[in-house]
Design an enzyme around this catalytic site. Structure first.
Site, PDB file in Angstrom:
ATOM      1  N   GLY A  47      45.373  30.081  19.360  1.00 32.67           N
ATOM      2  CA  GLY A  47      46.306  31.200  19.463  1.00 32.67           C
ATOM      3  C   GLY A  47      45.540  32.337  20.105  1.00 32.67           C
ATOM      4  N   GLU A  48      45.871  33.562  19.751  1.00 25.07           N
ATOM      5  CA  GLU A  48      45.114  34.695  20.269  1.00 25.07           C
ATOM      6  C   GLU A  48      44.204  35.219  19.170  1.00 25.07           C
ATOM      7  OE1 GLU A  48      44.566  35.920  23.239  1.00 25.07           O
ATOM      8  OE2 GLU A  48      45.810  34.307  24.012  1.00 25.07           O
ATOM      9  N   SER A  49      42.884  35.154  19.399  1.00 23.61           N
ATOM     10  CA  SER A  49      41.960  35.499  18.320  1.00 23.61           C
ATOM     11  C   SER A  49      42.062  36.975  17.928  1.00 23.61           C
ATOM     12  CB  SER A  49      40.517  35.156  18.714  1.00 23.61           C
ATOM     13  OG  SER A  49      40.128  35.853  19.866  1.00 23.61           O
ATOM     14  N   CYS A  79      39.678  26.444  19.551  1.00 23.10           N
ATOM     15  CA  CYS A  79      39.822  27.552  20.507  1.00 23.10           C
ATOM     16  C   CYS A  79      39.697  28.902  19.797  1.00 23.10           C
ATOM     17  CB  CYS A  79      41.135  27.409  21.281  1.00 23.10           C
ATOM     18  SG  CYS A  79      41.227  28.464  22.738  1.00 23.10           S
ATOM     19  N   ARG A 106      34.183  34.168  24.908  1.00 27.29           N
ATOM     20  CA  ARG A 106      35.629  34.025  25.106  1.00 27.29           C
ATOM     21  C   ARG A 106      35.980  33.847  26.583  1.00 27.29           C
ATOM     22  NH1 ARG A 106      38.761  38.841  23.186  1.00 27.29           N
ATOM     23  NH2 ARG A 106      40.517  37.429  23.446  1.00 27.29           N
ATOM     24  N   ILE A 134      42.703  25.854  27.366  1.00 28.53           N
ATOM     25  CA  ILE A 134      43.564  26.959  27.773  1.00 28.53           C
ATOM     26  C   ILE A 134      42.840  28.283  27.569  1.00 28.53           C
ATOM     27  CG2 ILE A 134      45.723  28.164  27.267  1.00 28.53           C
ATOM     28  CD1 ILE A 134      46.842  25.341  26.587  1.00 28.53           C
ATOM     29  N   ARG A 135      42.509  28.945  28.656  1.00 29.60           N
ATOM     30  CA  ARG A 135      41.734  30.189  28.570  1.00 29.60           C
ATOM     31  C   ARG A 135      40.648  30.011  27.514  1.00 29.60           C
ATOM     32  NH1 ARG A 135      43.816  35.276  29.664  1.00 29.60           N
ATOM     33  NH2 ARG A 135      43.267  35.832  27.549  1.00 29.60           N
ATOM     34  N   HIS A 170      42.122  22.038  22.720  1.00 29.45           N
ATOM     35  CA  HIS A 170      43.258  21.961  21.787  1.00 29.45           C
ATOM     36  C   HIS A 170      43.670  20.521  21.496  1.00 29.45           C
ATOM     37  CE1 HIS A 170      44.098  26.255  21.891  1.00 29.45           C
ATOM     38  NE2 HIS A 170      43.871  26.206  23.189  1.00 29.45           N
ATOM     39  N   GLU A 172      45.349  19.629  19.172  1.00 28.90           N
ATOM     40  CA  GLU A 172      46.706  19.681  18.606  1.00 28.90           C
ATOM     41  C   GLU A 172      47.794  19.603  19.675  1.00 28.90           C
ATOM     42  OE1 GLU A 172      44.585  22.190  18.798  1.00 28.90           O
ATOM     43  OE2 GLU A 172      45.579  24.119  19.144  1.00 28.90           O
TER      44      GLU A 172
END
Lengths: 204, 294
Positions: A47-49, A79, A106, A134-135, A170, A172
């Protein structure tokens, strides 16, 4: 039955819950400190940390999460989850949980247009694993006790430090549950002696 | 064997935004406020929808300098809007390294007949939809994320509610249908047969669907989550309110804990004045942004 929590503040929660269930364990969405009770392991999803960190602070989850880590129960970060676990984050003065002996950077593969998928060779896992980045962050360096499980393009993308497992991609997002299975195997079997609880997970 | 711009990579990026709030910003300072408040991404714009609505004229892609400034200011993903069908605006944003492009009805369409063929790009796209047919057509063109259209810049949630309920009702109908009814439904909706088969087997859309267009309060954001949105876009609602920082934080928290009504009550207290809303019936049919695109 093993009871595995998935931190459900934001991000790919549903996918991790599905994967845990597909591996035959019980999945619990964790939103509040009380949800950490009676878990055998915990997954910190992608997600977004920065968002997750803000919500962790706001809801007083930081100490309970660190206490959970102190119990020695396994924790797995993917991630953003890896960033939350890491002892050092490049460019940040303070770590988040700061429990896993790795240094991460990051967005180290570039922006979204540079995001990619690639087959990986992972130690302890047979055959290639189709991984989605992803990023993604990567692990710049690891502590003495930390085992490197996978390197991609000369960057460490998966490692294990005792009870802590982290990867920068990821698992998942695929239907390949081998890494979830690997994480579940890090959980001791004592809970299998207890009667299974009905799943309390309904909707995320 | 490394592959970029695959469906999994593009759709996966939207999966990571789930449960989050994506905020419209017009400069670096607003972007930093949004990031600090816990936004999962920001949408870089020259004007927020309510100003576009007020000013009239042609609304285009933002000045690249604004987008660049926002990209430098934050580490969360940066999205930007291109006009419907404007191939070059989209390519410019892709070349700049924007993380997601919104082919948006908030801007004046460049093409009234054809949307972008989004599967030709490495960068992922989000598009608006009002019903399952529109969702199907956008995904067919390669959109990796959807959002309701709502009625942008109004601060009025009614259209976003209508669109999300419509999409979800149509999904439930498809799931309940027998296989031999799907082709007729595909014709009726203007969706492909293959798409409906996929929706039927998944029980949901194959991509993430956010709510957008009219969210003005924490309760609005929670309502959209309650109705099944995967997350929310807030456009004018934050930086047109009295206290953007508090509003932004409150909307993020209400989105995470959308069923914790006591909490939402607490964080809605003394928030100051929300953006002034517009009653939809006072907007002439030709001026409704949701009618743009098909």
């Amino acid at each position: 039955m093993k009871r595995v929590g998935v931190l459900a503040l934001q991000g790919a929660v549903r996918e991790h819950i599905k994967s845990v269930q597909a591996c035959g364990a019980e999945a619990i969405a964790v939103k509040w400190p009380k949800d950490l009770e009676n878990l055998d392991g915990l997954i910190l999803p992608g997600g977004e940390s920065t968002t997750m960190r803000r919500l962790i602070d706001h809801y007083g989850l930081m100490e309970p999460l660190r206490e959970f880590a102190q119990t020695g129960k396994p924790m797995f970060g993917t991630c953003a989850g890896l960033i939350l676990l890491a002892e050092t984050v490049v460019g940040n003065q303070d770590a988040h949980l700061g429990v896993m002996d790795v240094t991460v950077e990051r967005n180290s593969f570039g922006r979204q247009v540079d995001s990619f998928e690639a087959p990986l060779e992972i130690r302890d896992i047979d055959g290639p694993f189709e991984a989605v980045f992803i990023r993604a962050p990567h692990i710049v360096s690891v502590g003495e006790e930390t085992e490197v499980l996978c390197v991609h393009n000369e960057k460490i993308v998966m490692a294990k430090d005792g009870q802590f497992l982290g990867c920068s991609f990821h698992p998942e997002l695929t239907d390949d549950h081998r890494i979830t299975d690997y994480f579940l195997s890090m959980i001791q079997d004592k809970s299998d002696l207890l009667l299974p609880n009905p799943s309390t997970y309904s909707k995320v | 064997m490394t592959e970029q711009g695959t469906d999994r990579v593009k759709r996966g990026m939207a999966e990571m935004q789930k449960g989050g709030v994506i905020m419209d910003v017009v400069n670096a300072e607003q972007a930093r406020i949004a990031e600090a408040a816990g936004a999962t991404a920001v949408m870089a714009l020259e004007r927020v929808p309510s100003d576009i609505r007020r000013d009239g004229g042609v609304a285009r892609m933002a000045d690249p300098r604004i987008t660049e400034e926002v990209m430098k200011a934050v580490s969360i993903p940066v999205m930007a809007k291109a006009r419907i069908g404007h191939i070059v605006e989209a390519r410019i944003l892709e070349a700049m390294g924007v993380d997601y492009i919104d082919e948006s009805e908030v801007l004046t369409p460049a093409d009234e007949e054809f949307h972008l063929l989004k599967n030709q790009y490495t960068v992922p796209f989000v598009c608006g939809c009002r019903n399952l047919g529109e969702a199907a057509r956008r995904i067919g063109e390669g959109a990796s994320m959807l959002r309701t259209k709502g009625e942008p810049g109004t601060g009025n949630i009614v259209e976003a509610v209508r669109h999300l309920r419509q999409v979800n009702a149509e999904i439930r109908k498809v799931v309940a249908m027998s296989e031999d009814e799907l082709m007729t439904e595909a014709r009726n909706l203007g969706a492909s047969y293959e798409f409906l088969k996929e929706v039927k087997s998944l029980g949901r859309l194959p991509v993430v669907n956010f709510a957008a267009g009219g969210i003005a309060t924490p309760a609005d954001a929670a309502l959209m989550m309650e109705l099944g949105a995967d997350g929310v876009f807030v456009g004018s609602g934050i930086f047109k309110s009295d206290n953007p920082e508090r509003f932004a934080r409150a909307i993020v928290e209400a989105t995470t804990h959308y069923q914790d009504y006591k909490l939402i009550a607490e964080l809605s207290k003394d928030l100051g004045i929300a953006m002034k809303g517009i009653e939809i019936s006072t907007i002439a049919a030709g001026e409704r942004m949701q009618e743009r695109g098909w």
